[in-house]
Motif scaffolding. Sequence first.
Motif, mmCIF file in Angstrom:
data_model
loop_
_atom_site.group_PDB
_atom_site.id
_atom_site.type_symbol
_atom_site.label_atom_id
_atom_site.label_comp_id
_atom_site.label_asym_id
_atom_site.label_seq_id
_atom_site.Cartn_x
_atom_site.Cartn_y
_atom_site.Cartn_z
ATOM 1 N N PRO A 1 0.831 -1.210 0.000
ATOM 2 C CA PRO A 1 0.000 0.000 0.000
ATOM 3 C C PRO A 1 0.864 1.258 0.000
ATOM 4 O O PRO A 1 2.084 1.196 0.197
ATOM 5 C CB PRO A 1 -0.792 -0.128 1.314
ATOM 6 N N VAL A 2 0.224 2.388 -0.208
ATOM 7 C CA VAL A 2 0.928 3.665 -0.234
ATOM 8 C C VAL A 2 0.142 4.710 0.557
ATOM 9 O O VAL A 2 -1.067 4.583 0.755
ATOM 10 C CB VAL A 2 1.130 4.185 -1.681
ATOM 11 N N CYS A 3 0.854 5.724 1.008
ATOM 12 C CA CYS A 3 0.230 6.938 1.528
ATOM 13 C C CYS A 3 0.511 8.041 0.515
ATOM 14 O O CYS A 3 1.585 8.067 -0.087
ATOM 15 C CB CYS A 3 0.806 7.311 2.893
ATOM 16 N N GLU B 1 3.333 19.109 -10.030
ATOM 17 C CA GLU B 1 2.282 19.364 -9.048
ATOM 18 C C GLU B 1 0.938 18.748 -9.455
ATOM 19 O O GLU B 1 -0.051 18.911 -8.742
ATOM 20 C CB GLU B 1 2.123 20.870 -8.829
ATOM 21 N N GLU B 2 0.903 18.031 -10.572
ATOM 22 C CA GLU B 2 -0.337 17.401 -11.030
ATOM 23 C C GLU B 2 -0.425 15.929 -10.623
ATOM 24 O O GLU B 2 -1.412 15.264 -10.901
ATOM 25 C CB GLU B 2 -0.451 17.520 -12.552
ATOM 26 N N ASN B 3 0.625 15.407 -9.988
ATOM 27 C CA ASN B 3 0.633 14.022 -9.538
ATOM 28 C C ASN B 3 0.903 13.971 -8.042
ATOM 29 O O ASN B 3 1.514 14.897 -7.473
ATOM 30 C CB ASN B 3 1.705 13.221 -10.294
ATOM 31 N N PRO B 4 0.470 12.931 -7.367
ATOM 32 C CA PRO B 4 0.609 12.872 -5.910
ATOM 33 C C PRO B 4 2.042 12.586 -5.453
ATOM 34 O O PRO B 4 2.811 11.899 -6.134
ATOM 35 C CB PRO B 4 -0.317 11.711 -5.510
ATOM 36 N N ARG B 5 2.377 13.120 -4.308
ATOM 37 C CA ARG B 5 3.599 12.745 -3.599
ATOM 38 C C ARG B 5 3.287 11.463 -2.828
ATOM 39 O O ARG B 5 2.221 11.343 -2.213
ATOM 40 C CB ARG B 5 3.983 13.869 -2.644
ATOM 41 N N ILE B 6 4.200 10.495 -2.855
ATOM 42 C CA ILE B 6 3.914 9.167 -2.318
ATOM 43 C C ILE B 6 4.857 8.827 -1.172
ATOM 44 O O ILE B 6 6.071 9.021 -1.262
ATOM 45 C CB ILE B 6 4.024 8.094 -3.420
ATOM 46 N N GLN B 7 4.285 8.301 -0.100
ATOM 47 C CA GLN B 7 5.036 7.884 1.091
ATOM 48 C C GLN B 7 4.829 6.388 1.277
ATOM 49 O O GLN B 7 3.713 5.906 1.260
ATOM 50 C CB GLN B 7 4.513 8.647 2.313
ATOM 51 N N LEU B 8 5.935 5.653 1.466
ATOM 52 C CA LEU B 8 5.841 4.227 1.764
ATOM 53 C C LEU B 8 5.955 4.004 3.266
ATOM 54 O O LEU B 8 6.447 4.856 4.003
ATOM 55 C CB LEU B 8 6.940 3.456 1.028
ATOM 56 N N GLU B 9 5.498 2.844 3.706
ATOM 57 C CA GLU B 9 5.551 2.530 5.136
ATOM 58 C C GLU B 9 6.992 2.588 5.639
ATOM 59 O O GLU B 9 7.885 2.006 5.015
ATOM 60 C CB GLU B 9 4.982 1.132 5.375
#
Length: 291
Positions: free
Chosen positions: A185-187, A269-277
Amino acid sequence: MKEQIEAVKRMQDYINNHLFEKITLNDLSKVSLFSPWYSHRIFLQFTKKTPADYIRRLRLSKSALKLRDEDCKVIDVAFQYGFGSVDGYQRAFLKEFGCNPKEYSKNPVPLYLFTPYKVKFPKIKRGNNDMKEVKSVFVQVIEKPRRKVIIKRGVKAKDYYEYCDEVGCDVWGMLMSIKSISGEPVCMWLPKSYILPGTSQYVQGVEVKIDYDESLVPEGFELIELPAAKFLMFQGEPFEEEDYEEAIDEIWQSIKKYDPSFIGYEWDEENPRIQLEPIGERGYIELMPIK
């Protein structure tokens, strides 16, 4: 307090490493270095579950992933994960997830899997920590295909803590049960164009194929589509689990200082920034969209 937390962590590690074996309270007592009675007490205190319930739920969740990903018989899975009979396993699976394991193996619907968080995580105070030393950060350009993401929106959340306050922490267990094209999954921090009125910038989700069956989306979740995009992956050094906030802050400081124009890009700025666990053994990872 520190000794108790370390003892519970050792018990959690022992359970994870011996999940296919018979685990007794005496076994846990030996690794905790406390008496069986006191080991049971502090395990319940810090995990909010008895050792037996913790082991049962973890085995059931691991068995669900095996049924989802492999062509295997229910009877083999039942005995592999320590259940004395197929009937007992089926009853436990039905009680935990609300469906029969055989039916689930044929049609793996999203489930709320048990997520065994390390006991130190909730004890870390909020706020950023100052960097005590300069550490290496690995930066790499990666590409993601056109895809869909099953997400759960919050209300006003801008980070993990606010999101958990609004939505709860059980969302991750559901997302873990859904097979992801990226393996986990991603945040995400959504760009403005993906934020609905009255919903949060920060969400949790799972990336799936572009042709994912919308009827399988769990209640309360929704499906959004993301275009193919490039990202700069920032990955820090491995860290001790209790130091995860500091590891995150180190990556955030690196992102602030980094100028993508050096490699011919700019921030997208048109795509999400993604955080992994945050997983200590691999280092903290974030993906910044570029174009």
